[in-house]
Design an enzyme around this catalytic site. Structure first.
Site, mmCIF file in Angstrom:
data_model
loop_
_atom_site.group_PDB
_atom_site.id
_atom_site.type_symbol
_atom_site.label_atom_id
_atom_site.label_comp_id
_atom_site.label_asym_id
_atom_site.label_seq_id
_atom_site.Cartn_x
_atom_site.Cartn_y
_atom_site.Cartn_z
ATOM 1 N N ASP A 86 0.640 -1.270 0.115
ATOM 2 C CA ASP A 86 0.362 -0.142 -0.204
ATOM 3 C C ASP A 86 0.926 1.265 0.187
ATOM 4 O O ASP A 86 0.299 2.585 0.368
ATOM 5 C CB ASP A 86 -0.809 -0.065 1.265
ATOM 6 C CG ASP A 86 -1.799 -1.347 1.223
ATOM 7 O OD1 ASP A 86 -1.829 -1.494 0.041
ATOM 8 O OD2 ASP A 86 -2.470 -1.702 2.704
ATOM 9 N N GLY A 131 -4.291 -4.299 -4.020
ATOM 10 C CA GLY A 131 -5.615 -3.483 -3.903
ATOM 11 C C GLY A 131 -4.576 -2.276 -4.663
ATOM 12 O O GLY A 131 -3.715 -1.541 -3.863
ATOM 13 N N HIS A 132 -4.471 -1.836 -6.011
ATOM 14 C CA HIS A 132 -3.546 -0.570 -6.027
ATOM 15 C C HIS A 132 -5.167 0.563 -6.432
ATOM 16 O O HIS A 132 -6.412 0.141 -7.689
ATOM 17 C CB HIS A 132 -3.300 -1.212 -7.647
ATOM 18 C CG HIS A 132 -1.949 -2.365 -6.691
ATOM 19 N ND1 HIS A 132 -0.978 -2.971 -7.823
ATOM 20 C CD2 HIS A 132 -1.583 -2.754 -5.438
ATOM 21 C CE1 HIS A 132 -0.505 -3.743 -6.872
ATOM 22 N NE2 HIS A 132 -0.642 -3.803 -6.178
HETATM 23 P P1 GDP Z 1 -0.939 0.278 -3.366
HETATM 24 O O1 GDP Z 1 -1.077 -1.300 -3.268
HETATM 25 O O2 GDP Z 1 0.597 0.300 -3.226
HETATM 26 O O3 GDP Z 1 -0.977 0.518 -4.902
HETATM 27 O O4 GDP Z 1 -1.111 1.755 -2.680
HETATM 28 P P2 GDP Z 1 -3.247 2.203 -1.852
HETATM 29 O O5 GDP Z 1 -3.559 2.085 -3.482
HETATM 30 O O6 GDP Z 1 -3.476 0.752 -1.465
HETATM 31 O O7 GDP Z 1 -2.943 2.452 -1.199
HETATM 32 C C1 GDP Z 1 -2.483 3.992 -1.467
HETATM 33 C C2 GDP Z 1 -3.397 5.070 -1.522
HETATM 34 O O8 GDP Z 1 -2.879 6.131 -1.355
HETATM 35 C C3 GDP Z 1 -4.549 5.318 -2.064
HETATM 36 O O9 GDP Z 1 -5.944 5.756 -1.675
HETATM 37 C C4 GDP Z 1 -3.899 6.354 -3.079
HETATM 38 O O10 GDP Z 1 -4.765 6.846 -4.032
HETATM 39 C C5 GDP Z 1 -3.195 6.945 -2.200
HETATM 40 N N1 GDP Z 1 -2.460 7.909 -2.057
HETATM 41 C C6 GDP Z 1 -1.198 7.523 -3.627
HETATM 42 N N2 GDP Z 1 -0.224 8.605 -3.479
HETATM 43 C C7 GDP Z 1 -0.210 9.438 -2.513
HETATM 44 C C8 GDP Z 1 0.085 10.614 -2.323
HETATM 45 O O11 GDP Z 1 1.105 10.890 -2.568
HETATM 46 N N3 GDP Z 1 -0.701 11.318 -1.215
HETATM 47 C C9 GDP Z 1 -1.644 11.231 -0.832
HETATM 48 N N4 GDP Z 1 -2.748 11.533 -0.159
HETATM 49 N N5 GDP Z 1 -2.129 9.620 -1.350
HETATM 50 C C10 GDP Z 1 -1.438 9.135 -1.671
HETATM 51 P P1 IMO Z 2 -1.162 -4.626 -2.808
HETATM 52 O O1 IMO Z 2 -0.145 -5.422 -3.381
HETATM 53 C C1 IMO Z 2 -1.168 -4.131 2.408
HETATM 54 C C2 IMO Z 2 -1.060 -8.599 3.287
HETATM 55 C C3 IMO Z 2 -2.154 -9.121 4.348
HETATM 56 C C4 IMO Z 2 -1.687 -10.241 5.300
HETATM 57 C C5 IMO Z 2 -0.434 -10.744 4.515
HETATM 58 C C6 IMO Z 2 -1.292 -11.874 4.194
HETATM 59 O O2 IMO Z 2 -2.278 -3.496 -1.874
HETATM 60 O O3 IMO Z 2 -0.093 -3.558 -1.554
HETATM 61 P P2 IMO Z 2 -2.229 -12.881 1.895
HETATM 62 O O4 IMO Z 2 -3.749 -13.139 1.855
HETATM 63 O O5 IMO Z 2 -1.599 -12.372 0.765
HETATM 64 O O6 IMO Z 2 -2.228 -13.506 2.016
HETATM 65 O O7 IMO Z 2 -2.075 -12.157 3.975
HETATM 66 O O8 IMO Z 2 -0.378 -9.853 3.372
HETATM 67 N N1 IMO Z 2 -1.167 -8.174 2.697
HETATM 68 C C7 IMO Z 2 -0.933 -7.248 2.028
HETATM 69 N N2 IMO Z 2 -0.907 -5.760 2.527
HETATM 70 N N3 IMO Z 2 -1.273 -4.631 0.886
HETATM 71 C C8 IMO Z 2 -0.862 -5.535 0.051
HETATM 72 O O9 IMO Z 2 -1.301 -5.577 -1.046
HETATM 73 C C9 IMO Z 2 -1.299 -7.345 0.110
HETATM 74 N N4 IMO Z 2 -1.679 -7.943 0.471
HETATM 75 C C10 IMO Z 2 -1.742 -9.077 1.168
HETATM 76 O O10 IMO Z 2 -2.717 -8.327 4.647
HETATM 77 O O11 IMO Z 2 -1.052 -9.392 6.655
HETATM 78 MG MG MG Z 3 -2.725 -1.731 -1.514
#
Ligand code: GDP
Ligand code: IMO
Ligand code: MG
Length: 425
Positions: free
Chosen positions: A13, A40-41
Protein backbone atom coordinates in the site's frame (compact mmCIF):
# COMPACT_ATOMS: atom_id res chain seq x y z
CA UNK A 1 11.80 4.41 -20.61
CA UNK A 2 14.22 1.58 -19.80
CA UNK A 3 12.77 -1.76 -18.69
CA UNK A 4 11.88 -1.05 -15.07
CA UNK A 5 10.80 -3.11 -12.08
CA UNK A 6 8.61 -1.30 -9.58
CA UNK A 7 8.41 -2.74 -6.08
CA UNK A 8 6.84 -1.81 -2.75
CA UNK A 9 9.55 -1.12 -0.17
CA UNK A 10 7.51 -1.53 3.05
CA UNK A 11 4.42 -3.58 3.98
CA UNK A 12 2.39 -2.85 0.84
CA UNK A 13 0.00 0.00 0.00
CA UNK A 14 2.89 2.37 -0.66
CA UNK A 15 1.05 3.90 -3.63
CA UNK A 16 2.35 1.52 -6.30
CA UNK A 17 -0.88 1.83 -8.31
CA UNK A 18 -0.51 5.59 -8.59
CA UNK A 19 3.16 5.44 -9.59
CA UNK A 20 2.54 2.64 -12.12
CA UNK A 21 -0.19 4.75 -13.68
CA UNK A 22 2.22 7.70 -13.93
CA UNK A 23 5.07 5.66 -15.44
CA UNK A 24 2.89 3.46 -17.68
CA UNK A 25 2.53 6.20 -20.28
CA UNK A 26 6.26 5.80 -21.03
CA UNK A 27 6.27 2.05 -21.77
CA UNK A 28 4.62 -0.35 -24.20
CA UNK A 29 3.76 -3.16 -21.80
CA UNK A 30 2.96 -3.40 -18.08
CA UNK A 31 3.35 -6.85 -16.51
CA UNK A 32 2.29 -7.91 -13.02
CA UNK A 33 4.56 -10.66 -11.75
CA UNK A 34 3.27 -12.01 -8.42
CA UNK A 35 0.46 -12.03 -5.89
CA UNK A 36 -3.21 -12.18 -6.67
CA UNK A 37 -6.35 -10.30 -5.78
CA UNK A 38 -5.00 -9.76 -2.28
CA UNK A 39 -3.53 -6.61 -3.87
CA UNK A 40 -5.49 -3.37 -4.11
CA UNK A 41 -3.87 -0.74 -6.31
CA UNK A 42 -5.63 2.61 -6.33
CA UNK A 43 -5.46 5.06 -9.20
CA UNK A 44 -7.15 8.46 -9.08
CA UNK A 45 -7.74 10.19 -12.38
CA UNK A 46 -9.66 13.46 -12.13
CA UNK A 47 -12.67 12.70 -9.95
CA UNK A 48 -12.62 9.01 -10.80
CA UNK A 49 -11.20 6.47 -8.43
CA UNK A 50 -10.24 2.94 -9.55
CA UNK A 51 -9.03 0.01 -7.45
CA UNK A 52 -7.31 -2.75 -9.40
CA UNK A 53 -6.66 -6.12 -7.80
CA UNK A 54 -5.34 -8.30 -10.63
CA UNK A 55 -5.16 -6.21 -13.78
CA UNK A 56 -1.99 -4.12 -14.06
CA UNK A 57 -2.64 -0.44 -13.41
CA UNK A 58 -1.45 0.33 -16.96
CA UNK A 59 -4.91 -0.69 -18.23
CA UNK A 60 -6.18 2.80 -17.36
CA UNK A 61 -3.96 4.24 -20.08
CA UNK A 62 -5.15 3.76 -23.68
CA UNK A 63 -2.32 2.13 -25.54
CA UNK A 64 -0.40 -0.12 -23.19
CA UNK A 65 -0.70 -3.90 -23.27
CA UNK A 66 -1.11 -5.46 -19.81
CA UNK A 67 0.14 -8.90 -18.88
CA UNK A 68 -0.73 -11.04 -15.89
CA UNK A 69 2.44 -13.08 -15.54
CA UNK A 70 3.01 -16.72 -14.62
CA UNK A 71 3.99 -15.71 -11.09
CA UNK A 72 0.45 -14.73 -10.13
CA UNK A 73 -2.33 -16.74 -8.63
CA UNK A 74 -5.42 -15.66 -10.52
CA UNK A 75 -8.99 -15.97 -9.34
CA UNK A 76 -10.62 -16.18 -12.78
CA UNK A 77 -14.08 -15.17 -11.51
CA UNK A 78 -12.62 -12.08 -9.83
CA UNK A 79 -10.59 -11.29 -12.95
CA UNK A 80 -13.65 -11.39 -15.20
CA UNK A 81 -15.52 -9.09 -12.78
CA UNK A 82 -12.58 -6.68 -12.84
CA UNK A 83 -12.52 -6.75 -16.64
CA UNK A 84 -16.22 -5.80 -16.64
CA UNK A 85 -15.53 -2.91 -14.24
CA UNK A 86 -12.68 -1.54 -16.34
CA UNK A 87 -14.81 -1.85 -19.49
CA UNK A 88 -17.66 -0.05 -17.74
CA UNK A 89 -15.20 2.78 -17.11
CA UNK A 90 -14.81 3.07 -20.88
CA UNK A 91 -11.46 1.30 -21.27
CA UNK A 92 -10.78 -1.28 -23.97
CA UNK A 93 -9.59 -4.55 -22.43
CA UNK A 94 -9.93 -7.24 -25.14
CA UNK A 95 -6.69 -7.45 -27.08
CA UNK A 96 -4.88 -5.43 -24.39
CA UNK A 97 -4.92 -7.91 -21.52
CA UNK A 98 -3.22 -11.29 -21.50
CA UNK A 99 -2.96 -13.92 -18.78
CA UNK A 100 -0.01 -16.29 -18.76
CA UNK A 101 -0.97 -19.87 -19.56
CA UNK A 102 1.36 -20.80 -16.68
CA UNK A 103 -0.40 -18.66 -14.04
CA UNK A 104 -2.05 -20.71 -11.29
CA UNK A 105 -5.80 -20.45 -10.83
CA UNK A 106 -7.51 -19.72 -7.52
CA UNK A 107 -10.67 -21.78 -7.02
CA UNK A 108 -13.36 -21.48 -4.30
CA UNK A 109 -11.69 -24.23 -2.24
CA UNK A 110 -8.57 -22.09 -1.87
CA UNK A 111 -10.64 -19.37 -0.24
CA UNK A 112 -12.42 -21.89 1.98
CA UNK A 113 -9.07 -23.37 3.09
CA UNK A 114 -7.65 -19.87 3.71
CA UNK A 115 -10.60 -19.09 6.02
CA UNK A 116 -10.46 -22.48 7.77
CA UNK A 117 -6.70 -22.21 8.39
CA UNK A 118 -6.98 -18.73 9.85
CA UNK A 119 -9.85 -19.86 12.08
CA UNK A 120 -7.74 -22.75 13.41
CA UNK A 121 -4.72 -20.60 14.26
CA UNK A 122 -4.43 -19.44 17.84
CA UNK A 123 -4.70 -15.74 18.71
CA UNK A 124 -1.25 -14.24 18.18
CA UNK A 125 -0.46 -16.71 15.38
CA UNK A 126 -3.17 -15.61 12.93
CA UNK A 127 -1.71 -13.95 9.81
CA UNK A 128 -4.67 -11.68 9.16
CA UNK A 129 -4.78 -12.71 5.48
CA UNK A 130 -7.00 -10.98 2.97
CA UNK A 131 -9.02 -14.22 2.81
CA UNK A 132 -8.62 -14.46 -0.97
CA UNK A 133 -7.16 -17.99 -1.02
CA UNK A 134 -3.69 -16.75 -1.93
CA UNK A 135 -1.65 -18.89 0.49
CA UNK A 136 -3.50 -22.14 -0.29
CA UNK A 137 -3.17 -21.57 -4.06
CA UNK A 138 0.59 -20.96 -3.79
CA UNK A 139 0.78 -24.04 -1.52
CA UNK A 140 -0.81 -26.11 -4.29
CA UNK A 141 1.68 -24.67 -6.79
CA UNK A 142 4.61 -25.75 -4.63
CA UNK A 143 3.15 -29.14 -3.71
CA UNK A 144 2.47 -29.62 -7.44
CA UNK A 145 -1.28 -30.05 -7.22
CA UNK A 146 -2.27 -26.70 -8.72
CA UNK A 147 -4.17 -26.03 -11.94
CA UNK A 148 -2.87 -23.41 -14.34
CA UNK A 149 -4.62 -21.17 -16.85
CA UNK A 150 -3.44 -23.36 -19.72
CA UNK A 151 -4.96 -26.43 -18.05
CA UNK A 152 -8.39 -24.79 -18.10
CA UNK A 153 -8.38 -24.95 -21.90
CA UNK A 154 -7.72 -28.71 -22.11
CA UNK A 155 -10.27 -31.51 -22.36
CA UNK A 156 -8.93 -32.97 -19.09
CA UNK A 157 -9.89 -29.86 -17.09
CA UNK A 158 -13.31 -31.15 -15.81
CA UNK A 159 -11.85 -34.34 -14.35
CA UNK A 160 -8.81 -32.51 -12.93
CA UNK A 161 -10.95 -29.89 -11.22
CA UNK A 162 -13.38 -32.48 -9.86
CA UNK A 163 -10.49 -34.49 -8.38
CA UNK A 164 -9.13 -31.34 -6.70
CA UNK A 165 -12.57 -30.42 -5.38
CA UNK A 166 -13.01 -33.86 -3.81
CA UNK A 167 -9.59 -33.69 -2.21
CA UNK A 168 -10.23 -30.15 -0.93
CA UNK A 169 -13.56 -31.15 0.59
CA UNK A 170 -11.84 -33.97 2.49
CA UNK A 171 -9.40 -31.45 3.88
CA UNK A 172 -12.14 -28.93 4.65
CA UNK A 173 -14.14 -31.58 6.49
CA UNK A 174 -11.13 -32.36 8.67
CA UNK A 175 -10.55 -28.65 9.31
CA UNK A 176 -14.19 -27.85 10.09
CA UNK A 177 -14.31 -25.53 7.05
CA UNK A 178 -17.01 -24.75 4.50
CA UNK A 179 -17.86 -27.76 2.32
CA UNK A 180 -18.30 -26.97 -1.37
CA UNK A 181 -20.91 -28.33 -3.75
CA UNK A 182 -18.55 -30.12 -6.15
CA UNK A 183 -20.88 -30.25 -9.16
CA UNK A 184 -22.03 -26.66 -8.81
CA UNK A 185 -18.44 -25.39 -8.63
CA UNK A 186 -17.44 -27.59 -11.57
CA UNK A 187 -20.25 -26.28 -13.73
CA UNK A 188 -19.54 -22.68 -12.80
CA UNK A 189 -15.83 -22.98 -13.57
CA UNK A 190 -16.32 -24.76 -16.88
CA UNK A 191 -18.25 -21.69 -18.00
CA UNK A 192 -15.61 -19.37 -16.53
CA UNK A 193 -12.84 -21.28 -18.32
CA UNK A 194 -14.52 -20.57 -21.66
CA UNK A 195 -14.79 -16.87 -20.83
CA UNK A 196 -11.09 -16.82 -19.93
CA UNK A 197 -10.06 -18.30 -23.30
CA UNK A 198 -9.50 -14.99 -25.16
CA UNK A 199 -7.09 -13.76 -22.50
CA UNK A 200 -4.89 -16.81 -22.03
CA UNK A 201 -1.60 -16.66 -23.91
CA UNK A 202 1.99 -17.80 -23.96
CA UNK A 203 3.10 -14.53 -22.38
CA UNK A 204 6.72 -15.67 -21.97
CA UNK A 205 7.18 -15.81 -25.75
CA UNK A 206 5.13 -12.64 -26.21
CA UNK A 207 7.17 -10.62 -23.69
CA UNK A 208 10.56 -11.81 -24.89
CA UNK A 209 9.69 -11.19 -28.55
CA UNK A 210 8.41 -7.72 -27.66
CA UNK A 211 11.61 -6.85 -25.78
CA UNK A 212 13.70 -8.15 -28.67
CA UNK A 213 11.73 -5.91 -31.02
CA UNK A 214 12.60 -2.88 -28.85
CA UNK A 215 9.39 -2.55 -26.85
CA UNK A 216 9.72 -1.46 -23.23
CA UNK A 217 8.27 -3.10 -20.15
CA UNK A 218 7.27 -1.95 -16.69
CA UNK A 219 7.14 -4.79 -14.15
CA UNK A 220 4.44 -4.12 -11.55
CA UNK A 221 5.07 -5.54 -8.11
CA UNK A 222 2.30 -6.12 -5.61
CA UNK A 223 2.50 -6.20 -1.79
CA UNK A 224 5.87 -5.07 -0.45
CA UNK A 225 9.34 -6.23 0.56
CA UNK A 226 8.34 -6.82 4.20
CA UNK A 227 5.54 -9.13 3.00
CA UNK A 228 7.88 -11.14 0.74
CA UNK A 229 7.83 -14.86 1.50
CA UNK A 230 11.65 -14.99 1.87
CA UNK A 231 12.62 -11.52 3.02
CA UNK A 232 9.57 -10.30 4.91
CA UNK A 233 8.52 -10.68 8.53
CA UNK A 234 7.96 -14.44 8.14
CA UNK A 235 5.46 -15.98 8.89
CA UNK A 236 3.47 -12.71 8.82
CA UNK A 237 3.94 -12.37 5.07
CA UNK A 238 2.18 -13.18 1.84
CA UNK A 239 3.07 -16.30 -0.16
CA UNK A 240 5.04 -14.87 -3.08
CA UNK A 241 8.25 -12.99 -3.88
CA UNK A 242 7.16 -9.37 -3.88
CA UNK A 243 10.80 -8.28 -4.22
CA UNK A 244 12.57 -7.46 -7.50
CA UNK A 245 13.76 -11.04 -8.04
CA UNK A 246 10.12 -12.04 -8.47
CA UNK A 247 9.98 -9.98 -11.67
CA UNK A 248 12.10 -12.57 -13.50
CA UNK A 249 10.56 -15.74 -12.12
CA UNK A 250 7.08 -14.26 -12.37
CA UNK A 251 7.32 -13.14 -16.00
CA UNK A 252 9.89 -15.34 -17.74
CA UNK A 253 12.08 -12.35 -18.61
CA UNK A 254 15.79 -12.78 -17.85
CA UNK A 255 17.58 -10.50 -15.34
CA UNK A 256 19.86 -8.84 -17.87
CA UNK A 257 16.84 -7.59 -19.84
CA UNK A 258 15.89 -5.44 -16.84
CA UNK A 259 17.55 -2.04 -16.61
CA UNK A 260 16.54 -0.58 -13.29
CA UNK A 261 14.46 -0.83 -10.15
CA UNK A 262 12.17 1.81 -8.69
CA UNK A 263 11.12 1.42 -5.07
CA UNK A 264 7.83 2.92 -3.94
CA UNK A 265 8.12 4.05 -0.35
CA UNK A 266 5.74 6.03 1.85
CA UNK A 267 7.06 9.00 3.81
CA UNK A 268 5.81 7.09 6.90
CA UNK A 269 4.85 3.44 7.40
CA UNK A 270 1.65 1.37 7.34
CA UNK A 271 0.77 -2.27 7.66
CA UNK A 272 -2.51 -4.25 7.34
CA UNK A 273 -2.93 -7.61 9.03
CA UNK A 274 -0.92 -9.09 11.87
CA UNK A 275 2.81 -9.19 12.57
CA UNK A 276 5.56 -7.04 14.05
CA UNK A 277 5.80 -3.35 13.16
CA UNK A 278 8.45 -1.61 15.31
CA UNK A 279 7.48 2.02 14.59
CA UNK A 280 3.73 1.49 14.99
CA UNK A 281 1.88 4.32 16.73
CA UNK A 282 -1.03 3.68 19.04
CA UNK A 283 -1.65 7.33 19.89
CA UNK A 284 -3.22 10.42 18.34
CA UNK A 285 -0.36 10.74 15.83
CA UNK A 286 -1.18 7.31 14.41
CA UNK A 287 -4.84 8.25 14.13
CA UNK A 288 -3.89 11.52 12.44
CA UNK A 289 -1.87 9.61 9.81
CA UNK A 290 -4.74 7.16 9.24
CA UNK A 291 -7.28 9.96 8.82
CA UNK A 292 -5.10 12.26 6.70
CA UNK A 293 -3.81 9.39 4.55
CA UNK A 294 -7.14 7.57 4.18
CA UNK A 295 -5.35 4.52 5.50
CA UNK A 296 -8.00 1.84 5.05
CA UNK A 297 -7.31 -1.34 3.06
CA UNK A 298 -8.15 -1.04 -0.65
CA UNK A 299 -9.05 -4.76 -0.71
CA UNK A 300 -10.59 -5.53 2.68
CA UNK A 301 -11.42 -2.05 4.05
CA UNK A 302 -9.53 -2.84 7.29
CA UNK A 303 -7.97 0.17 9.04
CA UNK A 304 -4.23 0.19 8.36
CA UNK A 305 -1.81 0.32 11.25
CA UNK A 306 0.28 3.51 10.98
CA UNK A 307 3.70 4.56 12.26
CA UNK A 308 6.83 6.61 11.66
CA UNK A 309 9.25 6.07 8.79
CA UNK A 310 11.57 3.15 9.45
CA UNK A 311 14.99 3.58 7.83
CA UNK A 312 16.09 0.07 8.88
CA UNK A 313 13.32 -1.25 6.63
CA UNK A 314 14.19 1.30 3.92
CA UNK A 315 17.86 0.31 3.85
CA UNK A 316 17.00 -3.39 3.82
CA UNK A 317 14.55 -2.92 0.93
CA UNK A 318 17.05 -0.83 -1.00
CA UNK A 319 19.61 -3.61 -0.72
CA UNK A 320 17.40 -6.60 -1.50
CA UNK A 321 15.74 -4.97 -4.47
CA UNK A 322 18.75 -3.01 -5.72
CA UNK A 323 16.60 0.13 -5.73
CA UNK A 324 17.99 2.79 -8.10
CA UNK A 325 15.44 5.49 -7.25
CA UNK A 326 12.76 6.03 -4.67
CA UNK A 327 9.29 7.06 -5.69
CA UNK A 328 8.36 8.54 -2.31
CA UNK A 329 4.64 8.94 -1.71
CA UNK A 330 2.19 10.62 0.66
CA UNK A 331 4.49 13.37 1.91
CA UNK A 332 1.39 15.58 2.13
CA UNK A 333 -0.05 13.34 4.85
CA UNK A 334 2.63 14.72 7.20
CA UNK A 335 1.77 18.38 6.44
CA UNK A 336 0.20 19.06 9.85
CA UNK A 337 2.78 17.40 12.13
CA UNK A 338 4.87 19.80 14.21
CA UNK A 339 7.54 17.19 14.91
CA UNK A 340 8.41 14.13 12.84
CA UNK A 341 10.25 11.08 14.04
CA UNK A 342 12.40 8.77 11.93
CA UNK A 343 13.65 5.38 13.11
CA UNK A 344 17.36 5.11 12.29
CA UNK A 345 18.17 1.85 14.13
CA UNK A 346 16.64 -0.64 16.59
CA UNK A 347 17.53 -1.43 20.15
CA UNK A 348 17.48 -5.14 20.98
CA UNK A 349 18.36 -6.31 24.49
CA UNK A 350 20.63 -3.32 25.05
CA UNK A 351 22.33 -3.60 21.64
CA UNK A 352 22.02 -1.21 18.70
CA UNK A 353 20.88 -3.04 15.54
CA UNK A 354 21.37 -1.44 12.13
CA UNK A 355 20.05 -4.45 10.21
CA UNK A 356 16.68 -6.13 10.23
CA UNK A 357 16.73 -9.38 12.25
CA UNK A 358 15.53 -12.49 10.42
CA UNK A 359 13.38 -13.80 13.25
CA UNK A 360 10.09 -12.13 14.13
CA UNK A 361 10.69 -13.32 17.71
CA UNK A 362 13.63 -10.88 17.74
CA UNK A 363 11.90 -8.16 15.74
CA UNK A 364 8.98 -8.17 18.18
CA UNK A 365 11.42 -7.20 20.94
CA UNK A 366 13.11 -4.41 18.96
CA UNK A 367 12.37 -0.84 19.93
CA UNK A 368 13.03 1.98 17.48
CA UNK A 369 15.79 4.53 18.03
CA UNK A 370 14.41 7.83 16.75
CA UNK A 371 15.76 11.08 15.38
CA UNK A 372 13.40 14.06 15.47
CA UNK A 373 12.94 16.59 12.72
CA UNK A 374 10.75 19.70 12.69
CA UNK A 375 7.59 19.52 10.56
CA UNK A 376 6.78 22.15 7.90
CA UNK A 377 3.16 22.75 8.95
CA UNK A 378 1.89 23.97 5.59
CA UNK A 379 0.09 22.29 2.71
CA UNK A 380 2.17 20.65 -0.04
CA UNK A 381 -0.45 18.94 -2.27
CA UNK A 382 -0.66 21.83 -4.74
CA UNK A 383 3.12 21.91 -5.33
CA UNK A 384 4.40 20.69 -8.70
CA UNK A 385 8.09 21.63 -8.56
CA UNK A 386 10.43 20.11 -5.97
CA UNK A 387 12.22 23.39 -5.17
CA UNK A 388 8.88 24.99 -4.28
CA UNK A 389 8.43 22.66 -1.30
CA UNK A 390 8.92 24.15 2.17
CA UNK A 391 12.57 23.86 3.15
CA UNK A 392 11.76 21.60 6.11
CA UNK A 393 9.86 19.22 3.82
CA UNK A 394 12.90 18.99 1.54
CA UNK A 395 15.16 18.42 4.53
CA UNK A 396 12.90 15.58 5.71
CA UNK A 397 12.81 13.87 2.29
CA UNK A 398 16.56 14.29 1.77
CA UNK A 399 17.22 12.89 5.24
CA UNK A 400 15.21 9.74 4.42
CA UNK A 401 17.11 9.35 1.13
CA UNK A 402 20.47 9.82 2.86
CA UNK A 403 19.60 7.30 5.60
CA UNK A 404 18.55 4.68 3.05
CA UNK A 405 21.27 5.49 0.50
CA UNK A 406 18.91 5.88 -2.47
CA UNK A 407 18.29 9.03 -4.56
CA UNK A 408 14.82 10.43 -5.10
CA UNK A 409 13.27 9.92 -8.53
CA UNK A 410 9.64 10.85 -7.88
CA UNK A 411 7.92 12.59 -5.00
CA UNK A 412 4.17 12.23 -4.67
CA UNK A 413 2.21 14.84 -2.72
CA UNK A 414 -1.35 13.72 -3.48
CA UNK A 415 -3.29 10.80 -4.98
CA UNK A 416 -3.80 12.34 -8.42
CA UNK A 417 -1.54 12.27 -11.46
CA UNK A 418 -0.90 16.03 -11.20
CA UNK A 419 0.46 15.73 -7.64
CA UNK A 420 3.66 14.10 -8.86
CA UNK A 421 7.05 15.77 -8.75
CA UNK A 422 9.45 14.21 -11.23
CA UNK A 423 13.15 14.38 -10.42
CA UNK A 424 15.40 11.81 -12.06
CA UNK A 425 12.55 9.67 -13.46
P1 GDP B 1 -0.75 0.25 -3.52
O1 GDP B 1 -1.35 -1.02 -3.04
O2 GDP B 1 0.71 0.34 -3.26
O3 GDP B 1 -1.09 0.57 -4.95
O4 GDP B 1 -1.41 1.42 -2.64
P2 GDP B 1 -2.99 1.57 -2.27
O5 GDP B 1 -3.71 2.02 -3.48
O6 GDP B 1 -3.48 0.36 -1.57
O7 GDP B 1 -2.92 2.70 -1.17
C1 GDP B 1 -2.36 3.94 -1.43
C2 GDP B 1 -3.42 5.02 -1.18
O8 GDP B 1 -2.80 6.29 -1.11
C3 GDP B 1 -4.45 5.13 -2.28
O9 GDP B 1 -5.67 5.53 -1.73
C4 GDP B 1 -3.89 6.24 -3.17
O10 GDP B 1 -4.90 6.93 -3.89
C5 GDP B 1 -3.27 7.14 -2.14
N1 GDP B 1 -2.09 7.92 -2.58
C6 GDP B 1 -1.09 7.56 -3.42
N2 GDP B 1 -0.13 8.51 -3.45
C7 GDP B 1 -0.55 9.49 -2.60
C8 GDP B 1 0.02 10.72 -2.17
O11 GDP B 1 1.12 11.12 -2.55
N3 GDP B 1 -0.69 11.45 -1.25
C9 GDP B 1 -1.91 11.04 -0.77
N4 GDP B 1 -2.52 11.81 0.12
N5 GDP B 1 -2.46 9.88 -1.17
C10 GDP B 1 -1.80 9.12 -2.05
P1 IMO C 1 -0.89 -4.25 -2.21
O1 IMO C 1 -0.42 -4.81 -3.52
C1 IMO C 1 -1.02 -4.68 2.12
C2 IMO C 1 -1.13 -8.75 3.72
C3 IMO C 1 -2.37 -9.20 4.43
C4 IMO C 1 -1.77 -10.14 5.45
C5 IMO C 1 -0.65 -10.80 4.66
C6 IMO C 1 -1.02 -12.16 4.08
O2 IMO C 1 -2.17 -3.53 -2.28
O3 IMO C 1 0.22 -3.48 -1.55
P2 IMO C 1 -2.54 -12.88 2.03
O4 IMO C 1 -3.98 -12.65 1.76
O5 IMO C 1 -1.63 -12.33 0.99
O6 IMO C 1 -2.22 -14.31 2.35
O7 IMO C 1 -2.25 -12.08 3.40
O8 IMO C 1 -0.32 -9.91 3.62
N1 IMO C 1 -1.33 -8.23 2.35
C7 IMO C 1 -1.26 -6.94 2.01
N2 IMO C 1 -1.07 -5.84 2.78
N3 IMO C 1 -1.11 -4.55 0.79
C8 IMO C 1 -1.25 -5.63 0.00
O9 IMO C 1 -1.20 -5.57 -1.34
C9 IMO C 1 -1.37 -6.90 0.61
N4 IMO C 1 -1.56 -8.16 0.16
C10 IMO C 1 -1.50 -8.95 1.22
O10 IMO C 1 -3.05 -8.12 5.04
O11 IMO C 1 -1.18 -9.41 6.49
MG1 MG D 1 -2.89 -1.67 -1.81
Amino acid sequence: MPNTVLIGAQWGDEGKGKIIDVLASQVDIVVRYQGGNNAGHTVKIGDEHYVLHLIPSGILRDEQVCVIGNGLVVNPAALLDEVAEVEAAGKKVQGRLFVSDRAHMVFPYHRAIDAAREALLAEGSKIGTTGRGIGPCYSDKVTRTGLRAGDMLTSEFPELLLARLREANKMLRAMGGEILDENAVLEEYLAIAERMRPYIKDTVTYLNDAIKAGQTVLFEGAQGTMLDIDFGTYPFVTSSNATAGGACTGSGVAPHRIDRVVGVIKAYTTRVGEGPFPTELFDADGKRMRDAGGEYGATTGRPRRCGWFDAVVGRYSARINGVDFWAMTKLDVLDTFETLRVCTAYEYEGQRLMELPASVRMLEKCTPIYEELPGWCEPTSHITVYDDLPERARTYVEYLCALTGVPLGILSVGPKRESTLRLGL
